[in-house]
Design an enzyme around this catalytic site. Structure first.
Site, PDB file in Angstrom:
ATOM      1  N   ARG A  87     -10.810 -12.657  20.441  1.00  0.00           N
ATOM      2  CA  ARG A  87      -9.875 -14.160  20.109  1.00  0.00           C
ATOM      3  C   ARG A  87      -9.099 -14.433  21.244  1.00  0.00           C
ATOM      4  O   ARG A  87      -8.770 -15.761  21.454  1.00  0.00           O
ATOM      5  CB  ARG A  87      -9.273 -13.949  18.856  1.00  0.00           C
ATOM      6  CG  ARG A  87      -8.535 -15.044  18.076  1.00  0.00           C
ATOM      7  CD  ARG A  87      -9.492 -16.326  17.588  1.00  0.00           C
ATOM      8  NE  ARG A  87      -9.256 -17.598  17.371  1.00  0.00           N
ATOM      9  CZ  ARG A  87      -7.939 -17.663  16.779  1.00  0.00           C
ATOM     10  NH1 ARG A  87      -7.495 -16.915  15.958  1.00  0.00           N
ATOM     11  NH2 ARG A  87      -7.480 -19.126  16.850  1.00  0.00           N
TER      12      ARG A  87
ATOM     13  N   LEU B 205       0.777  -1.357   0.026  1.00  0.00           N
ATOM     14  CA  LEU B 205       0.096   0.069  -0.053  1.00  0.00           C
ATOM     15  C   LEU B 205       0.772   1.254   0.081  1.00  0.00           C
ATOM     16  O   LEU B 205       0.499   2.232  -0.421  1.00  0.00           O
ATOM     17  CB  LEU B 205      -0.919  -0.033   1.138  1.00  0.00           C
ATOM     18  CG  LEU B 205      -2.180  -0.882   1.103  1.00  0.00           C
ATOM     19  CD1 LEU B 205      -2.838  -1.081   2.287  1.00  0.00           C
ATOM     20  CD2 LEU B 205      -3.108  -0.494   0.046  1.00  0.00           C
TER      21      LEU B 205
ATOM     22  N   TYR C 266      -4.753   4.983  14.990  1.00  0.00           N
ATOM     23  CA  TYR C 266      -5.531   4.278  14.010  1.00  0.00           C
ATOM     24  C   TYR C 266      -6.985   4.961  13.456  1.00  0.00           C
ATOM     25  O   TYR C 266      -7.198   5.052  12.252  1.00  0.00           O
ATOM     26  CB  TYR C 266      -5.878   3.137  14.589  1.00  0.00           C
ATOM     27  CG  TYR C 266      -6.611   1.949  13.647  1.00  0.00           C
ATOM     28  CD1 TYR C 266      -6.384   1.381  12.496  1.00  0.00           C
ATOM     29  CD2 TYR C 266      -8.069   1.974  13.950  1.00  0.00           C
ATOM     30  CE1 TYR C 266      -7.233   0.341  11.870  1.00  0.00           C
ATOM     31  CE2 TYR C 266      -8.892   1.087  13.553  1.00  0.00           C
ATOM     32  CZ  TYR C 266      -8.500   0.344  12.136  1.00  0.00           C
ATOM     33  OH  TYR C 266      -9.592  -0.337  11.581  1.00  0.00           O
TER      34      TYR C 266
ATOM     35  N   VAL D  97      -9.461  -8.684  21.206  1.00  0.00           N
ATOM     36  CA  VAL D  97     -10.053  -9.225  22.535  1.00  0.00           C
ATOM     37  C   VAL D  97     -10.794 -10.434  22.545  1.00  0.00           C
ATOM     38  O   VAL D  97     -10.719 -11.503  23.249  1.00  0.00           O
ATOM     39  CB  VAL D  97     -10.747  -7.984  23.616  1.00  0.00           C
ATOM     40  CG1 VAL D  97     -11.824  -7.770  22.747  1.00  0.00           C
ATOM     41  CG2 VAL D  97     -10.444  -8.261  24.799  1.00  0.00           C
TER      42      VAL D  97
ATOM     43  N   ARG E  61     -10.105 -14.136  13.554  1.00  0.00           N
ATOM     44  CA  ARG E  61      -9.814 -12.823  13.883  1.00  0.00           C
ATOM     45  C   ARG E  61      -8.223 -13.296  14.634  1.00  0.00           C
ATOM     46  O   ARG E  61      -7.991 -14.430  15.119  1.00  0.00           O
ATOM     47  CB  ARG E  61     -10.663 -12.541  15.077  1.00  0.00           C
ATOM     48  CG  ARG E  61     -10.531 -11.224  15.569  1.00  0.00           C
ATOM     49  CD  ARG E  61     -10.499 -10.213  14.636  1.00  0.00           C
ATOM     50  NE  ARG E  61     -11.177  -8.976  15.044  1.00  0.00           N
ATOM     51  CZ  ARG E  61     -11.031  -7.832  14.535  1.00  0.00           C
ATOM     52  NH1 ARG E  61     -10.047  -7.560  13.622  1.00  0.00           N
ATOM     53  NH2 ARG E  61     -11.627  -6.717  15.153  1.00  0.00           N
TER      54      ARG E  61
ATOM     55  N   GLU F  54     -14.248   2.869  14.953  1.00  0.00           N
ATOM     56  CA  GLU F  54     -13.105   3.697  15.853  1.00  0.00           C
ATOM     57  C   GLU F  54     -12.859   5.224  15.202  1.00  0.00           C
ATOM     58  O   GLU F  54     -12.673   5.780  16.105  1.00  0.00           O
ATOM     59  CB  GLU F  54     -11.688   2.906  15.488  1.00  0.00           C
ATOM     60  CG  GLU F  54     -10.784   2.875  16.480  1.00  0.00           C
ATOM     61  CD  GLU F  54     -11.101   2.256  17.731  1.00  0.00           C
ATOM     62  OE1 GLU F  54     -11.868   1.321  17.871  1.00  0.00           O
ATOM     63  OE2 GLU F  54     -10.566   2.724  18.766  1.00  0.00           O
TER      64      GLU F  54
ATOM     65  N   ARG G 247     -18.511  -2.892  23.276  1.00  0.00           N
ATOM     66  CA  ARG G 247     -18.076  -2.995  22.132  1.00  0.00           C
ATOM     67  C   ARG G 247     -19.489  -3.660  21.282  1.00  0.00           C
ATOM     68  O   ARG G 247     -20.350  -4.153  21.727  1.00  0.00           O
ATOM     69  CB  ARG G 247     -17.294  -3.765  21.318  1.00  0.00           C
ATOM     70  CG  ARG G 247     -15.722  -3.176  21.703  1.00  0.00           C
ATOM     71  CD  ARG G 247     -15.535  -2.204  20.636  1.00  0.00           C
ATOM     72  NE  ARG G 247     -14.252  -1.654  20.986  1.00  0.00           N
ATOM     73  CZ  ARG G 247     -13.794  -0.869  21.652  1.00  0.00           C
ATOM     74  NH1 ARG G 247     -14.650  -0.496  22.635  1.00  0.00           N
ATOM     75  NH2 ARG G 247     -12.421  -0.264  21.680  1.00  0.00           N
TER      76      ARG G 247
ATOM     77  N   ARG H 224      -5.813   0.926  27.621  1.00  0.00           N
ATOM     78  CA  ARG H 224      -5.385   2.050  26.344  1.00  0.00           C
ATOM     79  C   ARG H 224      -5.162   3.297  26.978  1.00  0.00           C
ATOM     80  O   ARG H 224      -5.633   3.548  27.782  1.00  0.00           O
ATOM     81  CB  ARG H 224      -6.350   2.008  25.562  1.00  0.00           C
ATOM     82  CG  ARG H 224      -6.856   0.580  24.797  1.00  0.00           C
ATOM     83  CD  ARG H 224      -6.289   0.359  23.664  1.00  0.00           C
ATOM     84  NE  ARG H 224      -6.427  -1.109  23.191  1.00  0.00           N
ATOM     85  CZ  ARG H 224      -7.378  -1.649  22.353  1.00  0.00           C
ATOM     86  NH1 ARG H 224      -8.333  -0.718  21.982  1.00  0.00           N
ATOM     87  NH2 ARG H 224      -7.407  -2.833  22.271  1.00  0.00           N
TER      88      ARG H 224
ATOM     89  N   LEU I 284      -8.770  -3.489   1.736  1.00  0.00           N
ATOM     90  CA  LEU I 284      -8.997  -4.074   3.292  1.00  0.00           C
ATOM     91  C   LEU I 284      -7.843  -3.993   3.969  1.00  0.00           C
ATOM     92  O   LEU I 284      -7.730  -4.164   5.281  1.00  0.00           O
ATOM     93  CB  LEU I 284      -9.560  -5.401   3.203  1.00  0.00           C
ATOM     94  CG  LEU I 284     -10.696  -5.616   2.623  1.00  0.00           C
ATOM     95  CD1 LEU I 284     -11.229  -7.025   2.761  1.00  0.00           C
ATOM     96  CD2 LEU I 284     -12.007  -4.760   2.875  1.00  0.00           C
TER      97      LEU I 284
ATOM     98  N   SER J   5     -14.064   2.607   9.775  1.00  0.00           N
ATOM     99  CA  SER J   5     -14.140   1.948  10.916  1.00  0.00           C
ATOM    100  C   SER J   5     -15.052   2.674  11.931  1.00  0.00           C
ATOM    101  O   SER J   5     -14.885   3.983  12.011  1.00  0.00           O
ATOM    102  CB  SER J   5     -12.632   1.612  11.289  1.00  0.00           C
ATOM    103  OG  SER J   5     -12.640   1.491  12.786  1.00  0.00           O
TER     104      SER J   5
ATOM    105  N   GLY K 208      -7.372  -6.362  30.034  1.00  0.00           N
ATOM    106  CA  GLY K 208      -7.266  -5.007  30.309  1.00  0.00           C
ATOM    107  C   GLY K 208      -8.531  -4.521  31.088  1.00  0.00           C
ATOM    108  O   GLY K 208      -9.048  -5.292  32.007  1.00  0.00           O
TER     109      GLY K 208
HETATM  110  P1  GDP Z   1     -10.731  -2.274  19.080  1.00  0.00           P
HETATM  111  O1  GDP Z   1     -12.080  -2.067  19.211  1.00  0.00           O
HETATM  112  O2  GDP Z   1     -10.402  -2.467  17.428  1.00  0.00           O
HETATM  113  O3  GDP Z   1      -9.581  -1.715  19.816  1.00  0.00           O
HETATM  114  O4  GDP Z   1     -10.706  -4.092  19.157  1.00  0.00           O
HETATM  115  P2  GDP Z   1     -10.042  -4.907  20.520  1.00  0.00           P
HETATM  116  O5  GDP Z   1     -10.423  -6.176  20.434  1.00  0.00           O
HETATM  117  O6  GDP Z   1      -8.445  -4.997  20.477  1.00  0.00           O
HETATM  118  O7  GDP Z   1     -10.471  -4.127  21.742  1.00  0.00           O
HETATM  119  C1  GDP Z   1     -11.636  -4.109  22.273  1.00  0.00           C
HETATM  120  C2  GDP Z   1     -11.741  -3.722  23.651  1.00  0.00           C
HETATM  121  O8  GDP Z   1     -11.308  -4.639  24.433  1.00  0.00           O
HETATM  122  C3  GDP Z   1     -11.009  -2.232  24.017  1.00  0.00           C
HETATM  123  O9  GDP Z   1     -11.772  -1.242  24.419  1.00  0.00           O
HETATM  124  C4  GDP Z   1     -10.018  -2.631  24.939  1.00  0.00           C
HETATM  125  O10 GDP Z   1      -9.713  -1.866  25.939  1.00  0.00           O
HETATM  126  C5  GDP Z   1     -10.686  -4.027  25.592  1.00  0.00           C
HETATM  127  N1  GDP Z   1      -9.976  -4.957  26.144  1.00  0.00           N
HETATM  128  C6  GDP Z   1      -9.840  -5.267  27.489  1.00  0.00           C
HETATM  129  N2  GDP Z   1      -8.777  -6.172  27.753  1.00  0.00           N
HETATM  130  C7  GDP Z   1      -8.153  -6.488  26.815  1.00  0.00           C
HETATM  131  C8  GDP Z   1      -7.262  -7.086  26.168  1.00  0.00           C
HETATM  132  O11 GDP Z   1      -6.458  -8.076  26.954  1.00  0.00           O
HETATM  133  N3  GDP Z   1      -6.733  -7.215  24.748  1.00  0.00           N
HETATM  134  C9  GDP Z   1      -7.403  -6.444  23.975  1.00  0.00           C
HETATM  135  N4  GDP Z   1      -7.003  -6.349  22.711  1.00  0.00           N
HETATM  136  N5  GDP Z   1      -8.348  -5.707  24.334  1.00  0.00           N
HETATM  137  C10 GDP Z   1      -8.849  -5.609  25.681  1.00  0.00           C
END
Ligand code: GDP
Length: 327
Positions: A193, A57, A151, A191, A186, A129, A219, A281, A78, A127, A213
């Site tokens: 997966r 890209l 992002y 999160v 995924r 996001e 979501r 985050r 994509l 997205s 986290g």
């Molecule tokens: P995103 O929406 O593209 O950022 O998808 P993610 O699957 O990476 O994260 C979704 C949400 O899950 C975010 O709000 C993260 O802060 C929350 N989260 C909580 N614990 C975790 C973790 O251990 N890993 C990830 N990736 N996200 C987490």
């Protein structure tokens, strides 16, 4: 036979979209980055009928070359640096690929198509996001964008550039504002997966802790297989447009954990879960929940897999994968 070129072919959506287009009789070309890309094998195994082209890209002439070979009727962009947490660590790289990369694909299409831009239709993977610090709940196509990560900012650039090529050059260009969409394909850094893999490993006695986290984040999660169908539908319309694609429901990480452990038959999930600031985050997006009315009305699209169904699909798939791996 219609022809399609997909960037990001090695990702979750690239694989599902390839399967969909192949089943509709398309000739599908996929762009793969770099020499000896280890994911090339994955594409060859999962979608052997896809013709793989090398390109990047960030390299305009490689995109032009890919267009010349593929001669696509439809281009689906994509490809991206797609993991939000990682985008904080490599903000400039994210901008180069996820933002400027969109401009490169659009320019390549314009240069390739010459006088007849109506030869090619374009899909941009935008997205949820982009909504970040949300200005309206639920979010729709007209909601003011307020991204909260490198992002998200990069995706906003791609979104508006797509609209500009539509308005300035009359390109059939669509931006799909997709909310989180997941599947057994995924990446393990996301999160859903991460949880499905860990729950399967805990169930099989191969892991005893899951370190997470923010459990209060919420979501709007759908199934990737449904969402690629929305992408295709956008390019079949008489004109390009912007569409929110979502389920319209949100769930917390806590509910995700509860549901996933439940699928595996483990009731006291809290016993296995710990929290670590490492997975928090620097900034969180607010309540992301999409209003997909336009996609439903114009595209006739609706999701076929609900949240419990999605979590079940992912946990069962990982249980099978881990069990098969030791056989
Ligand atoms: P995103 O929406 O593209 O950022 O998808 P993610 O699957 O990476 O994260 C979704 C949400 O899950 C975010 O709000 C993260 O802060 C929350 N989260 C909580 N614990 C975790 C973790 O251990 N890993 C990830 N990736 N996200 C987490």
């Amino acid at each position: 036979m219609p022809r399609a070129l997909i960037t990001g072919i090695t990702g979750q959506d690239g694989l599902y979209l390839s399967e969909l287009l192949l089943s509709k009789g398309y000739e599908v070309y996929g762009l793969i980055r770099g020499q000896n890309n280890p994911k090339a094998e994955l594409v060859a195994r999962e979608v052997p009928d896809v013709r793989v082209l090398t390109g990047d890209l960030t390299d305009l002439s490689s995109l032009l070359r890919a267009l010349r070979v593929a001669q696509p009727d439809e281009v689906y962009n994509l490809g991206a640096v797609s993991f939000v947490a990682y985008s904080w660590e490599q903000a400039a790289l994210t901008t180069e690929v996820t933002a400027t990369g969109v401009l490169n694909v659009l320019e390549a299409i314009r240069l390739h198509a010459g006088d007849d831009l109506s030869r090619v239709r374009f899909y941009q993977a935008s997205s949820s996001e982009m909504f970040g610090k949300v200005q309206e709940v639920p979010q729709r196509e007209s909601t003011l964008l307020w991204p909260r990560s490198p992002y998200g900012v990069a995706k906003v650039y791609g979104h508006y550039m797509t609209i500009n090529y539509r308005e300035s050059y009359g390109l059939h260009a669509s931006s799909g504002i997709l909310f989180n969409h997941e599947s057994p394909r995924r990446g393990p850094e996301f999160v859903t997966r991460k949880v499905s893999l860990a729950v399967a490993a805990i169930k099989l006695g191969r892991q005893d802790k899951l370190v997470m986290g923010n459990l209060d984040a919420r979501r709007d999660w759908g199934f990737a297989g449904d969402y690629v169908d929305a992408m295709w539908r956008m390019l079949q319309q008489p004109e390009g447009g912007d569409f929110v694609v979502s389920t319209g429901e949100t769930h917390s990480i806590r509910e995700l954990l509860e549901t996933a452990f439940d699928v595996a038959g483990i009731a006291d999930w809290e016993k296995y879960v710990e929290q670590d600031p490492r997975f928090f985050r620097p900034a969180e997006v607010d309540l992301l929940i999409g209003d997909a009315t336009r996609a439903r009305e114009v595209l006739g699209w609706k999701p076929s897999v609900d949240f419990p169904g999605l979590v079940r699909m992912m946990v069962e798939s990982d249980l099978k994968r881990l069990t098969d791996a030791v056989r």
